[in-house]
Structure formats: structure tokens, C-alpha cells
Design a protein around this motif. Structure first.
Motif, PDB file in Angstrom:
ATOM      1  N   ALA A  34       0.847  -1.187   0.000  1.00 20.34           N
ATOM      2  CA  ALA A  34       0.000   0.000   0.000  1.00 20.34           C
ATOM      3  C   ALA A  34       0.891   1.250   0.000  1.00 20.34           C
ATOM      4  CB  ALA A  34      -0.909   0.000   1.223  1.00 20.34           C
ATOM      5  N   TRP A  35       0.431   2.296  -0.636  1.00 21.49           N
ATOM      6  CA  TRP A  35       1.228   3.518  -0.737  1.00 21.49           C
ATOM      7  C   TRP A  35       1.605   4.055   0.640  1.00 21.49           C
ATOM      8  CZ3 TRP A  35      -0.283   8.110   1.413  1.00 21.49           C
ATOM      9  CH2 TRP A  35      -1.627   8.254   1.744  1.00 21.49           C
ATOM     10  N   TYR A  36       0.695   3.968   1.604  1.00 28.16           N
ATOM     11  CA  TYR A  36       0.946   4.534   2.931  1.00 28.16           C
ATOM     12  C   TYR A  36       1.953   3.721   3.740  1.00 28.16           C
ATOM     13  CZ  TYR A  36      -2.934   1.291   3.652  1.00 28.16           C
ATOM     14  OH  TYR A  36      -3.751   0.195   3.608  1.00 28.16           O
ATOM     15  N   ASP A  37       2.329   2.535   3.238  1.00 29.79           N
ATOM     16  CA  ASP A  37       3.358   1.729   3.898  1.00 29.79           C
ATOM     17  C   ASP A  37       4.750   1.955   3.299  1.00 29.79           C
ATOM     18  OD1 ASP A  37       1.629   0.521   5.708  1.00 29.79           O
ATOM     19  OD2 ASP A  37       1.134  -1.101   4.314  1.00 29.79           O
ATOM     20  N   SER A  38       4.854   2.857   2.357  1.00 31.29           N
ATOM     21  CA  SER A  38       6.133   3.143   1.708  1.00 31.29           C
ATOM     22  C   SER A  38       7.120   3.776   2.680  1.00 31.29           C
ATOM     23  CB  SER A  38       5.907   4.092   0.535  1.00 31.29           C
ATOM     24  OG  SER A  38       7.117   4.671   0.109  1.00 31.29           O
ATOM     25  N   LYS A  39       8.392   3.439   2.516  1.00 33.66           N
ATOM     26  CA  LYS A  39       9.436   4.059   3.329  1.00 33.66           C
ATOM     27  C   LYS A  39       9.501   5.570   3.084  1.00 33.66           C
ATOM     28  CE  LYS A  39      13.196   2.938   0.110  1.00 33.66           C
ATOM     29  NZ  LYS A  39      12.988   4.125  -0.680  1.00 33.66           N
ATOM     30  N   SER A  40       9.067   6.010   1.924  1.00 36.76           N
ATOM     31  CA  SER A  40       9.057   7.442   1.622  1.00 36.76           C
ATOM     32  C   SER A  40       8.083   8.201   2.514  1.00 36.76           C
ATOM     33  CB  SER A  40       8.693   7.686   0.154  1.00 36.76           C
ATOM     34  OG  SER A  40       9.716   7.237  -0.680  1.00 36.76           O
ATOM     35  N   ILE A  41       6.937   7.609   2.774  1.00 38.96           N
ATOM     36  CA  ILE A  41       5.953   8.258   3.645  1.00 38.96           C
ATOM     37  C   ILE A  41       6.535   8.407   5.051  1.00 38.96           C
ATOM     38  CG2 ILE A  41       3.676   8.039   4.721  1.00 38.96           C
ATOM     39  CD1 ILE A  41       3.466   8.702   1.750  1.00 38.96           C
ATOM     40  N   VAL A  42       7.131   7.345   5.541  1.00 42.46           N
ATOM     41  CA  VAL A  42       7.747   7.374   6.877  1.00 42.46           C
ATOM     42  C   VAL A  42       8.831   8.446   6.923  1.00 42.46           C
ATOM     43  CG1 VAL A  42       9.108   6.037   8.540  1.00 42.46           C
ATOM     44  CG2 VAL A  42       7.219   4.953   7.302  1.00 42.46           C
ATOM     45  N   MET A  43       9.688   8.493   5.900  1.00 43.74           N
ATOM     46  CA  MET A  43      10.779   9.461   5.853  1.00 43.74           C
ATOM     47  C   MET A  43      10.238  10.892   5.809  1.00 43.74           C
ATOM     48  SD  MET A  43      13.524  10.073   2.782  1.00 43.74           S
ATOM     49  CE  MET A  43      12.138  10.203   1.679  1.00 43.74           C
ATOM     50  N   LEU A  44       9.222  11.130   4.992  1.00 42.84           N
ATOM     51  CA  LEU A  44       8.665  12.475   4.873  1.00 42.84           C
ATOM     52  C   LEU A  44       7.982  12.920   6.166  1.00 42.84           C
ATOM     53  CD1 LEU A  44       7.255  12.255   1.251  1.00 42.84           C
ATOM     54  CD2 LEU A  44       9.157  13.694   2.034  1.00 42.84           C
ATOM     55  N   LYS A  45       7.289  11.994   6.816  1.00 40.31           N
ATOM     56  CA  LYS A  45       6.661  12.333   8.100  1.00 40.31           C
ATOM     57  C   LYS A  45       7.716  12.772   9.101  1.00 40.31           C
ATOM     58  CE  LYS A  45       2.651   9.251   8.085  1.00 40.31           C
ATOM     59  NZ  LYS A  45       2.080   8.048   8.736  1.00 40.31           N
ATOM     60  N   LYS A  46       8.808  12.039   9.146  1.00 46.78           N
ATOM     61  CA  LYS A  46       9.877  12.356  10.092  1.00 46.78           C
ATOM     62  C   LYS A  46      10.584  13.659   9.719  1.00 46.78           C
ATOM     63  CE  LYS A  46      14.071  10.448  12.107  1.00 46.78           C
ATOM     64  NZ  LYS A  46      15.018   9.336  12.101  1.00 46.78           N
ATOM     65  N   GLN A  47      10.956  13.799   8.461  1.00 45.15           N
ATOM     66  CA  GLN A  47      11.720  14.962   8.000  1.00 45.15           C
ATOM     67  C   GLN A  47      10.951  16.270   8.184  1.00 45.15           C
ATOM     68  OE1 GLN A  47      14.861  14.983   6.652  1.00 45.15           O
ATOM     69  NE2 GLN A  47      14.915  17.115   6.064  1.00 45.15           N
ATOM     70  N   TYR A  48       9.657  16.253   7.856  1.00 43.78           N
ATOM     71  CA  TYR A  48       8.869  17.481   7.873  1.00 43.78           C
ATOM     72  C   TYR A  48       7.835  17.529   8.993  1.00 43.78           C
ATOM     73  CZ  TYR A  48      10.943  18.094   3.274  1.00 43.78           C
ATOM     74  OH  TYR A  48      11.825  18.229   2.231  1.00 43.78           O
ATOM     75  N   GLN A  49       7.920  16.557   9.934  1.00 48.43           N
ATOM     76  CA  GLN A  49       6.974  16.529  11.056  1.00 48.43           C
ATOM     77  C   GLN A  49       5.528  16.537  10.557  1.00 48.43           C
ATOM     78  OE1 GLN A  49       8.356  16.281  14.327  1.00 48.43           O
ATOM     79  NE2 GLN A  49      10.094  15.943  13.014  1.00 48.43           N
ATOM     80  N   LEU A  50       5.225  15.650   9.614  1.00 46.66           N
ATOM     81  CA  LEU A  50       3.897  15.576   9.009  1.00 46.66           C
ATOM     82  C   LEU A  50       3.057  14.491   9.669  1.00 46.66           C
ATOM     83  CD1 LEU A  50       4.952  15.769   5.238  1.00 46.66           C
ATOM     84  CD2 LEU A  50       4.072  17.631   6.663  1.00 46.66           C
ATOM     85  N   SER A  51       1.766  14.676   9.618  1.00 50.03           N
ATOM     86  CA  SER A  51       0.832  13.665  10.111  1.00 50.03           C
ATOM     87  C   SER A  51       0.197  12.967   8.906  1.00 50.03           C
ATOM     88  CB  SER A  51      -0.256  14.316  10.970  1.00 50.03           C
ATOM     89  OG  SER A  51      -1.079  15.132  10.150  1.00 50.03           O
ATOM     90  N   ASP A  52      -0.519  11.895   9.166  1.00 49.83           N
ATOM     91  CA  ASP A  52      -1.207  11.167   8.097  1.00 49.83           C
ATOM     92  C   ASP A  52      -2.152  12.073   7.324  1.00 49.83           C
ATOM     93  OD1 ASP A  52       0.065   8.797   8.741  1.00 49.83           O
ATOM     94  OD2 ASP A  52      -1.591   8.039   9.961  1.00 49.83           O
ATOM     95  N   ASP A  53      -2.763  13.023   8.009  1.00 49.43           N
ATOM     96  CA  ASP A  53      -3.736  13.926   7.382  1.00 49.43           C
ATOM     97  C   ASP A  53      -3.116  14.853   6.348  1.00 49.43           C
ATOM     98  OD1 ASP A  53      -5.590  12.811   9.075  1.00 49.43           O
ATOM     99  OD2 ASP A  53      -5.526  14.455  10.522  1.00 49.43           O
ATOM    100  N   GLU A  54      -1.796  14.944   6.355  1.00 48.62           N
ATOM    101  CA  GLU A  54      -1.126  15.859   5.426  1.00 48.62           C
ATOM    102  C   GLU A  54      -0.694  15.179   4.127  1.00 48.62           C
ATOM    103  OE1 GLU A  54       1.066  19.126   7.908  1.00 48.62           O
ATOM    104  OE2 GLU A  54       1.116  17.226   9.035  1.00 48.62           O
ATOM    105  N   PHE A  55      -1.163  13.941   3.931  1.00 52.48           N
ATOM    106  CA  PHE A  55      -0.955  13.210   2.686  1.00 52.48           C
ATOM    107  C   PHE A  55      -2.325  12.920   2.079  1.00 52.48           C
ATOM    108  CE2 PHE A  55       2.789  12.332   5.178  1.00 52.48           C
ATOM    109  CZ  PHE A  55       3.818  12.382   4.258  1.00 52.48           C
TER     110      PHE A  55
END
Length: 189
Positions: A34-55
Motif C-alpha cells: 500500500a502507498w501509505y506503507d512506503s518508506k518514503s511516507i515514513v521518511m517524509l513524516k519524520k523529516q517534515y513533522q507531518l501527520s497522516d492527514d497531510e498526505f
């Protein structure tokens, strides 16, 4: 708001993420991932302090040409299709370079200078950026490239001619190199 979509190249799936009319990442998805399980999502959340709602995921067939970020994703999909069909050797996409350090960005820009259908070694890439002893750091930066295919990190191989690693998997690196080498032969005729 990060806009997320997926597309295919051959039998492989790619995750595309854009924000403010800049491409943030192109990442390979595993089969059934699933797209939301991508390592990119995890990295972006950490790098930019993003929540699930911001995708926000939008199916590629529902992307709008009226929204500049969605239009960018449509352009990326079109250019990837042209690349896969051998109609494009380089990409003309606005990239968001912020995920990389100054050194990583230097390596990624050097990757863009590798000719379509050609390969170089990590050692040669280190020489190309003026740091011939930094081949391990160059290899690490190469592996952190957030723009698979767009910035052609797949064109870098081991000094002995082996494929080396590839974040998306060796099967994808082999596919991309074979695609380019077969199309490069056609271009040279």
C-alpha cells in the motif's frame, strides 16, 4: 498538503509524491504494498513533522490539470511513460531537493550528467564530484536518492562491473539498464 499517486512502469509500481508544484519523491512499491506503507511516507513524516492527514492520495486517473501540483504529477506520469517507451532520455520536472544534504545534492546533480544507456562506477562518480576518495559516501548518497529514474542512480555500478545495490531492488535496476541499453542502440543507428 502532499499529493500522492501511483503509476506503473513495465510490471513495477511507482509511488509519486508532490507538494507545491515540486516533485518530492519517486519510490518503488513492492507487489501488493500500500502507498501509505512506503518508506518514503515514513521518511517524509519524520523529516517534515507531518501527520497522516497531510498526505492525500489521488488515483492517477483522477488527477486534475487545474491544480498545479496534480498537473505536475500528470507530467511526471507522462514523462515516465515516454521514458519506458524509449521516447525520452532526460526528465524535465521541478524537483524538491530539500530532502538531501548539500553533499547528497551534489551527488544527485552529478548523476544527472551520466548519459542515457551508459554506466559508471561509484569510484568514477566520486571523481566526477571532485572527491575521488569519497566513493563510499557517494554510494551512500546514491542510495538516498529520492527521485528514482528521474535522477538516474541506476546508472551507477560497482567498479568490477557488478550491478551493486539498488534501493528499489536489483530486478528494477536490471530492467532500467536493459531498457536504456536496448533503446540507446536504436538511437545510435
Amino acid at each position: 498538503m502532499m499529493i500522492v499517486t501511483t503509476t506503473d512502469i513495465a510490471q513495477f509500481r511507482l509511488l509519486l509524491i508532490a507538494d507545491n508544484d515540486r516533485l518530492v519523491t519517486v519510490d518503488w512499491l513492492a507487489e501488493q504494498q500500500a502507498w501509505y506503507d512506503s518508506k518514503s511516507i515514513v521518511m517524509l513524516k519524520k523529516q517534515y513533522q507531518l501527520s497522516d492527514d497531510e498526505f492525500r492520495f489521488i488515483d492517477k486517473n483522477s488527477l486534475s490539470k487545474e491544480n498545479k501540483t496534480e498537473l505536475l504529477l500528470l507530467e511526471v506520469i507522462e514523462q515516465l511513460g515516454q521514458y519506458a517507451n524509449g521516447e525520452r532520455k532526460e526528465f524535465d520536472i521541478k524537483l524538491d531537493w530539500r530532502l538531501g544534504t548539500t553533499f547528497q545534492q551534489k551527488v544527485w546533480r552529478a548523476l544527472q550528467q551520466i548519459e542515457y544507456g551508459q554506466t559508471i562506477s561509484y569510484a568514477q562518480l566520486a571523481k566526477n564530484i571532485g572527491q575521488p576518495t569519497a566513493y563510499r559516501a557517494v554510494a551512500n548518497a546514491n542510495g538516498k536518492n529520492p527521485f528514482s529514474i528521474i535522477i538516474p542512480c541506476h546508472r551507477v555500478i560497482a567498479t568490477g562491473g557488478g550491478l551493486g545495490g539498488y534501493t528499489g531492488g536489483i530486478d528494477k535496476k536490471q530492467y532500467l539498464l536493459q531498457l536504456e541499453q536496448s533503446k540507446a542502440q536504436i538511437y545510435s543507428k
